[in-house]
Design a protein around this motif. Structure first.
Motif, short mmCIF file in Angstrom:
data_model
loop_
_atom_site.label_atom_id
_atom_site.label_comp_id
_atom_site.label_asym_id
_atom_site.label_seq_id
_atom_site.Cartn_x
_atom_site.Cartn_y
_atom_site.Cartn_z
N LYS A 12 0.84 -1.20 0.00
CA LYS A 12 0.00 0.00 0.00
C LYS A 12 0.88 1.26 0.00
O LYS A 12 2.10 1.18 0.22
CB LYS A 12 -0.92 -0.05 1.23
N TYR A 52 -12.16 -2.45 -3.59
CA TYR A 52 -12.75 -2.56 -2.26
C TYR A 52 -14.28 -2.51 -2.29
O TYR A 52 -14.89 -2.10 -1.29
CB TYR A 52 -12.19 -1.45 -1.36
N LEU A 55 -16.51 -3.37 0.66
CA LEU A 55 -16.47 -2.55 1.88
C LEU A 55 -17.25 -1.25 1.74
O LEU A 55 -17.32 -0.46 2.68
CB LEU A 55 -15.02 -2.27 2.28
N PHE A 60 -15.35 3.68 7.38
CA PHE A 60 -13.97 4.00 7.03
C PHE A 60 -13.71 3.99 5.52
O PHE A 60 -12.59 4.29 5.09
CB PHE A 60 -12.99 3.05 7.75
N LEU A 64 -10.39 5.10 3.49
CA LEU A 64 -9.61 3.99 2.90
C LEU A 64 -9.25 4.31 1.45
O LEU A 64 -8.10 4.14 1.03
CB LEU A 64 -10.43 2.69 3.00
N TYR A 67 -6.64 7.15 1.33
CA TYR A 67 -5.33 6.58 1.72
C TYR A 67 -4.73 5.79 0.56
O TYR A 67 -3.57 5.99 0.18
CB TYR A 67 -5.57 5.73 2.96
N ARG A 88 -2.09 -14.58 3.51
CA ARG A 88 -2.79 -13.88 4.61
C ARG A 88 -2.06 -14.09 5.94
O ARG A 88 -1.96 -13.17 6.74
CB ARG A 88 -4.23 -14.40 4.75
N THR A 94 -5.70 -8.03 10.15
CA THR A 94 -6.01 -6.72 9.55
C THR A 94 -5.57 -5.58 10.45
O THR A 94 -4.97 -4.61 9.98
CB THR A 94 -7.54 -6.64 9.29
N ARG A 105 2.61 -7.18 8.98
CA ARG A 105 1.95 -6.11 9.75
C ARG A 105 2.42 -6.12 11.20
O ARG A 105 2.59 -5.06 11.81
CB ARG A 105 0.43 -6.26 9.66
N VAL A 112 -4.69 0.19 11.94
CA VAL A 112 -5.47 -0.55 10.94
C VAL A 112 -5.60 0.24 9.64
O VAL A 112 -5.62 -0.33 8.54
CB VAL A 112 -6.85 -0.99 11.52
N GLY A 113 -5.66 1.56 9.77
CA GLY A 113 -5.79 2.41 8.58
C GLY A 113 -4.46 2.71 7.90
O GLY A 113 -4.41 3.48 6.92
N ASN A 115 -1.92 -0.12 7.35
CA ASN A 115 -1.39 -1.47 7.61
C ASN A 115 -0.54 -2.04 6.48
O ASN A 115 -0.36 -3.24 6.37
CB ASN A 115 -2.53 -2.41 8.04
N HIS A 118 -1.75 -5.50 1.36
CA HIS A 118 -3.03 -6.16 1.08
C HIS A 118 -2.75 -7.57 0.59
O HIS A 118 -1.78 -7.80 -0.14
CB HIS A 118 -3.78 -5.40 -0.02
N GLY A 119 -3.64 -8.50 0.95
CA GLY A 119 -3.58 -9.85 0.39
C GLY A 119 -4.99 -10.37 0.20
O GLY A 119 -5.85 -10.17 1.06
P1 GDP Z 1 -7.83 -7.00 4.99
O1 GDP Z 1 -8.40 -8.00 4.03
O2 GDP Z 1 -7.06 -7.65 6.11
O3 GDP Z 1 -7.00 -5.93 4.31
O4 GDP Z 1 -9.05 -6.27 5.70
P2 GDP Z 1 -10.48 -5.79 5.10
O5 GDP Z 1 -10.70 -6.36 3.74
O6 GDP Z 1 -11.49 -6.06 6.14
O7 GDP Z 1 -10.30 -4.21 5.01
C1 GDP Z 1 -9.55 -3.64 3.96
C2 GDP Z 1 -8.69 -2.55 4.53
O8 GDP Z 1 -9.52 -1.52 5.05
C3 GDP Z 1 -7.80 -2.96 5.69
O9 GDP Z 1 -6.59 -3.57 5.30
C4 GDP Z 1 -7.55 -1.65 6.38
O10 GDP Z 1 -6.54 -0.88 5.72
C5 GDP Z 1 -8.89 -0.94 6.17
N1 GDP Z 1 -9.75 -1.11 7.35
C6 GDP Z 1 -10.42 -2.22 7.73
N2 GDP Z 1 -11.10 -2.01 8.87
C7 GDP Z 1 -10.83 -0.73 9.23
C8 GDP Z 1 -11.24 0.10 10.32
O11 GDP Z 1 -11.96 -0.31 11.21
N3 GDP Z 1 -10.75 1.38 10.32
C9 GDP Z 1 -9.93 1.86 9.36
N4 GDP Z 1 -9.50 3.13 9.44
N5 GDP Z 1 -9.54 1.13 8.31
C10 GDP Z 1 -9.97 -0.16 8.25
#
Ligand code: GDP
Ligand code: MG
Length: 152
Positions: A12, A52, A55, A60, A64, A67, A88, A94, A105, A112-113, A115, A118-119
């Protein structure tokens, strides 16, 4: 699970800015995975919204996308035994506060924001992400170490 399994891994924008590209590539190389696609891309918000899409609606989500569009990312496809699940595990949870030390990580991130990597989370989403980021396709070649990494 197959030795041909492919996963989409991305450094990222924060990982690029923090000079962690080589470190992340190195971990996948040393583990035994084969690099079959790689490029540096400054993605548009529209492209990232597709990546994404699952999501959309999360609080967020706008942050996201901002960012992820804030700088270039390194897009990669890695191939090998159980690439999605093992990828993963190598990334860690995450939320980096919950990621074990020894994971990417868990070793290099705190928030988390932010991190750093990505995978793909399933074989099906990996194939979708590979098609989205590499519409030109990946590179087919034989890695001479394969018979030392896998029971072929
Ligand atoms: P991943 O598959 O482990 O990357 O997680 P997700 O698919 O659930 O979320 C995608 C990305 O969104 C994450 O890697 C984080 O960068 C971001 N993200 C997920 N949950 C949160 C959160 O609660 N707050 C914030 N700021 N970012 C989040
Ligand atoms: Mg995800």
């Amino acid at each position: 699970m197959s030795v041909q399994e492919r996963t989409y891994i991305m450094v990222k924008p924060d990982g690029v800015q923090r000079s962690l590209v080589g470190e992340i590539i190195s971990r996948f190389e040393k583990r035994g995975f084969k690099l079959i696609a790689l490029k540096l891309v400054h993605a548009t918000p529209e492209h990232l919204e597709k990546h994404y899409a699952d999501l959309k609606g999360k609080a967020f989500f706008p942050g996201l996308i901002k960012y992820m569009a804030s700088g270039p990312v390194v897009a990669m496809v890695w191939q090998g035994l159980d690439a999605v699940k093992t990828g993963r595990v190598m990334l860690g949870a995450t939320n980096p506060l919950a990621s074990n030390p020894g994971t990417i990580r868990g070793d290099y991130a705190l928030a988390v924001g932010r991190n750093i990597c990505h995978g793909s989370d399933a074989v099906e989403s990996a194939e979708k992400e590979i098609a989205l980021w590499f519409p030109e396709g990946v590179v087919q070649y034989t890695n001479s170490q394969e018979s030392w990494v896998f029971e072929l």
